[in-house]
Design an enzyme around this catalytic site. Sequence first.
Site, PDB file in Angstrom:
ATOM      1  N   GLU A 146      42.345  29.768  32.189  1.00  0.00           N
ATOM      2  CA  GLU A 146      41.028  30.401  32.167  1.00  0.00           C
ATOM      3  C   GLU A 146      40.546  30.571  30.737  1.00  0.00           C
ATOM      4  O   GLU A 146      41.323  30.938  29.855  1.00  0.00           O
ATOM      5  CB  GLU A 146      41.079  31.772  32.841  1.00  0.00           C
ATOM      6  CG  GLU A 146      39.740  32.507  32.849  1.00  0.00           C
ATOM      7  CD  GLU A 146      39.829  33.925  33.394  1.00  0.00           C
ATOM      8  OE1 GLU A 146      38.777  34.492  33.745  1.00  0.00           O
ATOM      9  OE2 GLU A 146      40.945  34.466  33.464  1.00  0.00           O
ATOM     10  N   GLU A 243      35.638  39.690  40.275  1.00  0.00           N
ATOM     11  CA  GLU A 243      36.241  40.365  39.122  1.00  0.00           C
ATOM     12  C   GLU A 243      35.140  41.086  38.352  1.00  0.00           C
ATOM     13  O   GLU A 243      34.832  40.753  37.218  1.00  0.00           O
ATOM     14  CB  GLU A 243      36.975  39.362  38.225  1.00  0.00           C
ATOM     15  CG  GLU A 243      37.842  40.035  37.166  1.00  0.00           C
ATOM     16  CD  GLU A 243      38.426  39.056  36.174  1.00  0.00           C
ATOM     17  OE1 GLU A 243      39.601  39.224  35.809  1.00  0.00           O
ATOM     18  OE2 GLU A 243      37.720  38.122  35.752  1.00  0.00           O
TER      19      GLU A 243
END
Length: 261
Positions: A146, A243
């Site tokens: 990520e 998130e």
Amino acid sequence: MPDTSRYSAHIGYLFNELPLQSRIEAARAAGFAAVEHPAPYSVPAVTMAALLRDAGLPYVQFGLRSGNAARGEKGIAIFPDRRDEFRANLAEGLDYAEAIGVRMLHAMAGVLPEAERKPEHRACYLENLRLAAEEAESRGIRIIVEAMSPAAVPDYFLPTAASAREAIAEAGHPNLGLLLDVFHTVAAGDDPITAIHASREMIAHVHIADHPGRHEPGSGKIDYDAVRSALADIGYAGFIGCEYVPAGATADGLSWMPGRP
């Protein structure tokens, strides 16, 4: 188009007014189809497996231990002098993932100012990615990478989705995938729709939060109808991880989810 997305509650952010072990059932009751959390290790794997089984939810992904958060560490994979620590974390993470049925593990790179970076940091990172991908493959687990935007995580080794794609391509192992975070993409100044299409061959998981503010979808400037359409266009069929930082109580901010009043 109808929204057929499956949403995963990131219980590091959502329902955090509750103890960690209670958040799984709260996510189920709220209509989420899965859960995720970057660091589940405080809950024994046998306990976590039972909680997931009782709720009927899969656990999508978590991270290898990422160092000392009090010192601002976000991964250790780039540091040559911490190879042994990375390998120990990998073994622990794979065992935990296998015990609770997780099929993706995030190997965070690390934080290091640009001026202090040397070729050996990148070489170590790529070596660790290849090792992790190889070890995980035999257990049916994928290693994901990520990017984290400079505004949110200053000096993170991979600041853009493009830099994460480059690392995956350079590592060259088929068991590596991209965790595309829409919030970080926009915070880095990039267009999320362009990033989705550019990453279509690599995307393994997706995170969402609006920008600015990192709150619920619909609270900022990101066009999430366009994001969902782009994901459908590339054939993405995985979970979408939520998130975001709830603006209030988690349950009070779920009106953005399709099918809810």
